[in-house]
Scaffold this motif. Structure first.
Motif, PDB file in Angstrom:
ATOM      1  N   HIS A   1       0.006  -3.194   3.351  1.00 57.95           N
ATOM      2  CA  HIS A   1       1.239  -2.439   3.546  1.00 57.95           C
ATOM      3  C   HIS A   1       2.347  -3.328   4.139  1.00 57.95           C
ATOM      4  CE1 HIS A   1       3.334   1.274   3.804  1.00 57.95           C
ATOM      5  NE2 HIS A   1       3.225   1.460   5.098  1.00 57.95           N
TER       6      HIS A   1
ATOM      7  N   VAL B   1       0.865  -1.180   0.000  1.00 62.04           N
ATOM      8  CA  VAL B   1       0.000   0.000   0.000  1.00 62.04           C
ATOM      9  C   VAL B   1       0.904   1.233   0.000  1.00 62.04           C
ATOM     10  CG1 VAL B   1      -1.763   1.330   1.228  1.00 62.04           C
ATOM     11  CG2 VAL B   1      -1.867  -1.148   1.245  1.00 62.04           C
ATOM     12  N   GLY B   2       0.503   2.219  -0.773  1.00 61.95           N
ATOM     13  CA  GLY B   2       1.287   3.443  -0.892  1.00 61.95           C
ATOM     14  C   GLY B   2       1.152   3.942  -2.317  1.00 61.95           C
TER      15      GLY B   2
ATOM     16  N   ASN C   1      11.008   8.374  -1.908  1.00 62.85           N
ATOM     17  CA  ASN C   1      10.610   9.797  -1.967  1.00 62.85           C
ATOM     18  C   ASN C   1      10.771  10.460  -0.591  1.00 62.85           C
ATOM     19  OD1 ASN C   1       8.455   8.727  -0.578  1.00 62.85           O
ATOM     20  ND2 ASN C   1       7.036   8.846  -2.301  1.00 62.85           N
TER      21      ASN C   1
HETATM   22  C1  LIG Z   1      -0.824  -2.082   8.158  1.00 64.55           C
HETATM   23  C2  LIG Z   1      -0.953  -0.670   7.665  1.00 64.55           C
HETATM   24  N1  LIG Z   1      -0.352   0.329   8.348  1.00 64.55           N
HETATM   25  C3  LIG Z   1      -0.428   1.584   7.901  1.00 64.55           C
HETATM   26  C4  LIG Z   1      -1.160   1.873   6.778  1.00 64.55           C
HETATM   27  C5  LIG Z   1      -1.294   3.296   6.344  1.00 64.55           C
HETATM   28  N2  LIG Z   1      -0.459   3.588   5.196  1.00 64.55           N
HETATM   29  C6  LIG Z   1      -0.944   3.493   3.940  1.00 64.55           C
HETATM   30  S1  LIG Z   1       0.167   3.971   2.800  1.00 64.55           S
HETATM   31  C7  LIG Z   1       1.298   4.333   4.004  1.00 64.55           C
HETATM   32  C8  LIG Z   1       2.648   4.934   3.700  1.00 64.55           C
HETATM   33  C9  LIG Z   1       3.177   4.662   2.366  1.00 64.55           C
HETATM   34  O1  LIG Z   1       4.463   5.192   2.295  1.00 64.55           O
HETATM   35  P1  LIG Z   1       5.552   4.528   1.389  1.00 64.55           P
HETATM   36  O2  LIG Z   1       5.533   3.064   1.541  1.00 64.55           O
HETATM   37  O3  LIG Z   1       6.843   5.218   1.611  1.00 64.55           O
HETATM   38  O4  LIG Z   1       5.013   4.795  -0.090  1.00 64.55           O
HETATM   39  P2  LIG Z   1       4.724   6.143  -0.869  1.00 64.55           P
HETATM   40  O5  LIG Z   1       3.261   6.439  -0.655  1.00 64.55           O
HETATM   41  O6  LIG Z   1       5.623   7.182  -0.289  1.00 64.55           O
HETATM   42  O7  LIG Z   1       5.049   5.797  -2.282  1.00 64.55           O
HETATM   43  C10 LIG Z   1       0.810   4.043   5.265  1.00 64.55           C
HETATM   44  C11 LIG Z   1       1.553   4.265   6.515  1.00 64.55           C
HETATM   45  C12 LIG Z   1      -1.791   0.805   6.101  1.00 64.55           C
HETATM   46  N3  LIG Z   1      -2.489   1.004   4.983  1.00 64.55           N
HETATM   47  N4  LIG Z   1      -1.684  -0.451   6.568  1.00 64.55           N
END
Ligand SMILES: Cc1ncc(C[n+]2csc(CCOP(=O)(O)OP(=O)(O)O)c2C)c(N)n1
Length: 272
Positions: free
Chosen positions: A73, A54-55, A126
């Protein structure tokens, strides 16, 4: 007048555009580098599985015409391990943000590299948790202001390539979105590599990292910041640790061969 379509468009999953990335985000560039590498190598998409947790970065596979797993995630390497043990002939490619890979997913990352699991990880660094609004991440530089560190982060920043080198990854390189040819070439090497390959691409996030840490939402200014901090490996070798403290070394760091992890028992579908 006919409009010439981008030849890489044939790899995009029908019906999933427009994409959800912010204006100026580097994820689209990284998607493009991956498709260019696949096209140059004439790879068959049926043999590739792409995975995202997720991200923002984790969403890249959603746009690809491969078999795709978009899950939770930080657990990309757990799925990749299962897929590889069941069908080792598949090429498994993970797209991960820095938070996904080394914060919540850090333990999986460490042990997959220690085992030399035969997968490719394309990491988009990033410098923050972008999708959730710009929180501090393990890659955020010391003293940086983020949404959750208004007085500056007091944690040291993790060098993911150094970690990968130490943990046993067998292909490791780092570039930035200002280095398209080098990024494509490294992705090609990673896709052809047998063993754990990591390609880190430092990328601009004007919406969150730019806004909080650099006080600008201007894409070019954020990219300039990354380029200014990037030092080619050959130059870095002549610099002191002090001068390199807030810099990012770019280049290829590891390219070696080691036995890959296949688990204890590999079931072939024909044998069942
Ligand atoms: C188990 C869980 N913890 C936290 C989240 C909340 N969450 C969603 S995306 C994210 C951060 C994503 O950051 P990164 O992996 O650096 O990717 P980017 O969006 O910067 O590309 C978080 C903390 C989640 N969806 N599931």
């Amino acid at each position: 007048m006919s409009v010439k379509q981008n030849p890489l468009r044939k790899y995009i999953r029908d019906g999933n555009l427009p994409h959800f990335f912010c204006s100026g985000c580097g994820c689209g560039q990284v998607l493009n580098y991956f498709l260019k590498a696949v096209d140059d190598l004439d790879m068959n998409l049926d043999e590739i599985v792409t995975i995202g947790g997720v991200g923002c970065t984790a969403r890249i596979p959603v746009y690809l015409s491969t078999d795709t797993f978009h899950g939770v995630h930080g657990r990309t390497l757990a799925w990749a391990t299962g897929i590889k043990l069941y069908k080792p002939e598949l090429k498994v490619v993970i797209f991960a943000g820095d938070g996904d890979l080394v914060s919540i997913g850090g333990n999986h990352f460490l042990h997959a590299m220690r085992r030399n699991l035969d997968v490719t990880v394309i990491l988009v660094n990033n410098f923050n948790f972008a999708m959730t609004g710009g929180q501090v991440a393990p890659t955020t530089l010391f003293d940086s202001i983020t949404m959750t560190t208004p007085y500056g982060s007091k944690e040291n920043c993790l060098d993911i390539c150094k970690l990968a080198e130490t943990a046993g990854a067998t292909y490791v390189s780092r570039w930035n979105t200002d280095k398209p040819m080098q990024s494509v070439n490294s992705i090609k090497k990673a896709l052809q590599h047998k063993g754990f390959s990591l390609v880190e691409i430092m990328s601009q996030c004007p919406t969150n990292f730019g806004r909080y840490s650099l006080k600008t939402g201007d894409t070019k200014k954020v990219l300039d910041w990354i380029v200014d901090k990037s030092v080619p490996k050959a130059k870095a070798e002549k610099m002191s640790n002090e001068d390199l403290a807030d810099k990012f070394v770019i280049g290829e760091f590891v390219h070696t061969e080691k036995p890959v992890f296949l688990g204890t028992t590999v079931y072939n579908q024909d044998e069942k």
